[in-house]
Design a protein around this motif. Structure first.
Motif, short mmCIF file in Angstrom:
data_model
loop_
_atom_site.label_atom_id
_atom_site.label_comp_id
_atom_site.label_asym_id
_atom_site.label_seq_id
_atom_site.Cartn_x
_atom_site.Cartn_y
_atom_site.Cartn_z
N CYS A 31 0.80 -1.35 -0.11
CA CYS A 31 -0.10 0.09 0.01
C CYS A 31 0.81 1.10 0.01
O CYS A 31 1.75 1.50 0.77
N LEU A 32 0.67 2.13 -0.54
CA LEU A 32 1.26 3.42 -0.76
C LEU A 32 0.62 4.62 0.00
O LEU A 32 1.23 5.75 0.00
N CYS A 92 -1.92 6.30 -0.46
CA CYS A 92 -2.16 7.32 -1.29
C CYS A 92 -3.62 7.91 -1.03
O CYS A 92 -4.00 9.11 -1.39
N GLY A 93 -4.43 7.07 -0.14
CA GLY A 93 -5.65 7.55 -0.08
C GLY A 93 -6.70 7.44 -1.20
O GLY A 93 -8.11 8.01 -0.92
N CYS A 106 -8.36 5.01 -2.61
CA CYS A 106 -9.44 4.29 -2.42
C CYS A 106 -10.56 4.74 -1.55
O CYS A 106 -11.74 4.58 -1.65
N THR A 153 -8.91 0.50 2.46
CA THR A 153 -7.49 0.22 2.74
C THR A 153 -7.30 -0.59 4.18
O THR A 153 -6.68 -1.45 4.43
N CYS A 162 -6.83 1.50 -6.91
CA CYS A 162 -5.91 1.33 -6.54
C CYS A 162 -4.44 1.15 -7.12
O CYS A 162 -4.36 0.21 -7.98
S1 SF4 Z 1 -5.56 3.11 -2.94
FE1 SF4 Z 1 -5.71 2.68 -0.94
S2 SF4 Z 1 -4.95 0.32 -0.60
FE2 SF4 Z 1 -4.41 1.18 -2.91
S3 SF4 Z 1 -2.16 2.22 -2.49
FE3 SF4 Z 1 -3.70 3.91 -2.16
S4 SF4 Z 1 -4.35 3.98 0.10
FE4 SF4 Z 1 -3.28 2.10 -0.21
#
Ligand code: SF4
Ligand code: SF4
Length: 443
Positions: free
Chosen positions: A369-370, A372-373, A375, A386, A418
């Motif tokens: 998981c990055l 990144c938020g 999702c 997440t 994602c």
């Molecule tokens: S989209 Fe959600 S689960 Fe996927 S990398 Fe970003 S925070 Fe992580």
């Protein structure tokens, strides 16, 4: 051409590549019956019907072969003439094993129809009874027995019936073709639903990527001020019940509650037509309309096939697979189910079969998981995908429950968005199942 410039919508969501152009101009074709029909008893939600036939029974088109068993249940009628060759256990397209009735198809096309009823003088009770006896189940995916949705709980006040004409899953154009080819029948079906529920107002919500359907439906209701055609922004999952109600009426369905609780009743376009056909034509639900699409099939089509037709017969009818085909999915690419056994049959609520090539699927490797938020921003229900996925992996179901994992509608929006290719919805689906088991054990 867009009908509205400021179409209504909901917060969150995504806009995947639509791919509707592969089939949107393909009118429905009537597929001939295959040599053998397979009818699983688990074609709908609720209690399965009880078979009325046995090995060797001769059946006709429309004949009742499995009767409703309980309130949330639905009968099954034979889609063909022929002889029951066996009743055995097999897996349906959802992968769940259950009894199924197998019929060897004969050349006869003798049909048993119910008596057509007058759509103007019919009573509420007659509508429900006919829809129940015709074995109509919802065409929007869940396959819930339709007459139950026409029987709201005591004391629930419904202000509006909304037909779902969004068809927001990429590739699928079945509902679009219905809106083009059977416009007036859809309006007649909507009026029957409104009558059954004692509701004065109706609406059809359609994504604004379907201008011709919007135009035709608007023309069809120009003398019906109580029915509105509402253009909605093209965005996934615009067709999910809660998103549709929010976009059309501005009302929120409270978490864990049903559309009735926001004063709305939702039905799919195909369900409205099945209701119309049952009442006005006396037909039972023995056919399924579906889109067969993707670059892995030689001829993309919209077809009307007998319920129980094996997938392999449909694939053959559409010219067979191309050399590039790598995946077969029943339903849309976001919520559909991958298939490994092509002898499984299409069912009453099957809306599409997609045959996808490597370029059409995401087979990139999963990475950590990055944070990144993305999702979280995309989830239309304001869940934290997440976190829910992670809690399921760590088997921390009590925490997942507190974060409302059971509210997830498994739309797949989080997985699509994602960048780390984490199969979020698969983990969340697993977590939901575990939490449901824990909740049942508590009762
Ligand atoms: S989209 Fe959600 S689960 Fe996927 S990398 Fe970003 S925070 Fe992580
Ligand atoms: S699958 Fe569930 S968690 Fe993911 S976006 Fe849809 S509702 Fe939210």
């Amino acid at each position: 051409m867009k009908i509205l410039h400021h179409s209504k919508t909901f917060a969150g969501g995504i806009h995947p590549s639509e791919q509707k152009e592969l089939t949107e101009d393909k009118a429905f074709e009537l597929m001939p019956a295959p040599k053998q029909i397979i009818l699983p008893l688990n074609q709908h939600l609720g209690k399965f019907p009880k078979p009325l036939v046995k090995k060797g029974s001769e059946v006709k088109i429309g004949e009742l072969i499995a009767e409703q068993d309980g309130f949330i249940s639905s009968p099954i009628h034979s889609p063909v003439c022929g002889k029951v060759s066996k009743i055995t256990v097999g897996a349906n397209v959802s992968g769940f094993p259950k009894d199924e009735i197998i019929i060897d198809v004969s050349d006869s096309d003798e049909s048993i129809l119910m008596e057509p009823l007058d759509a103007v003088t019919i009573t509420q009770e007659q509508i429900r009874e006919r829809v129940k006896n015709a074995g109509v189940v919802g065409q929007g995916g869940a396959a819930f027995p339709t007459y139950v949705k026409l029987t709201p709980p005591e004391g629930k006040k419904i202000d509006v019936v909304i037909l779902n004409g969004c068809e927001c899953e990429p590739y699928l154009t079945r509902d679009y073709r219905f809106m083009i080819e059977r416009t007036n029948d859809i309006i007649a079906g909507l009026k029957l639903i409104m009558k059954a529920l004692g509701v004065e107002k109706g609406a059809i919500g359609i994504e604004d990527n379907k201008p011709l359907a919007i135009e035709k439906l608007k023309l069809a209701v120009k003398n019906n001020p109580d029915i509105q055609i509402v253009a909605l922004k093209t965005k996934y999952p615009q067709g999910a019940e809660k998103m549709l109600i929010k976009a059309v009426t501005g009302k929120e369905v409270p978490p864990g509650k049903l559309p009735f609780d926001a004063g709305a009743a939702i039905q799919n376009i195909g369900t409205a037509l099945a209701i119309y056909d049952a009442i006005v034509k006396g037909e039972t639900q023995t056919t399924a309309a579906l889109t067969v699409s993707g670059l892995g099939i030689k001829e993309q089509k919209n077809i009307i096939a007998k319920v129980g037709t094996p997938l392999m017969d449909v694939l053959e009818y559409c010219g067979g697979l191309t050399d590039e085909a790598v995946k077969v999915v029943v339903g849309g690419p976001m919520m559909g189910i991958a298939q490994y056994d092509f002898s499984a049959p299409i069912m009453k609520a099957t809306s599409g079969i997609l045959i996808l090539t490597k370029n059409e699927i995401n087979d990139h490797e999963e990475t950590p998981c990055l944070r990144c938020g993305k999702c979280v921003d995309a989830c239309p229900l304001n869940l934290i995908p997440t976190r829910l996925s992670r809690l399921t992996q760590m088997e921390k179901y009590d925490e997942a429950e507190k974060l409302n994992i059971t509210l997830c509608m498994e739309c797949g929006t989080c997985t699509y968005t994602c960048p780390a290719n984490i199969p979020l919805v698969q983990w969340i689906r697993l977590g939901k199942k575990q939490v449901n088991v824990i909740q049942k054990a508590r009762v």
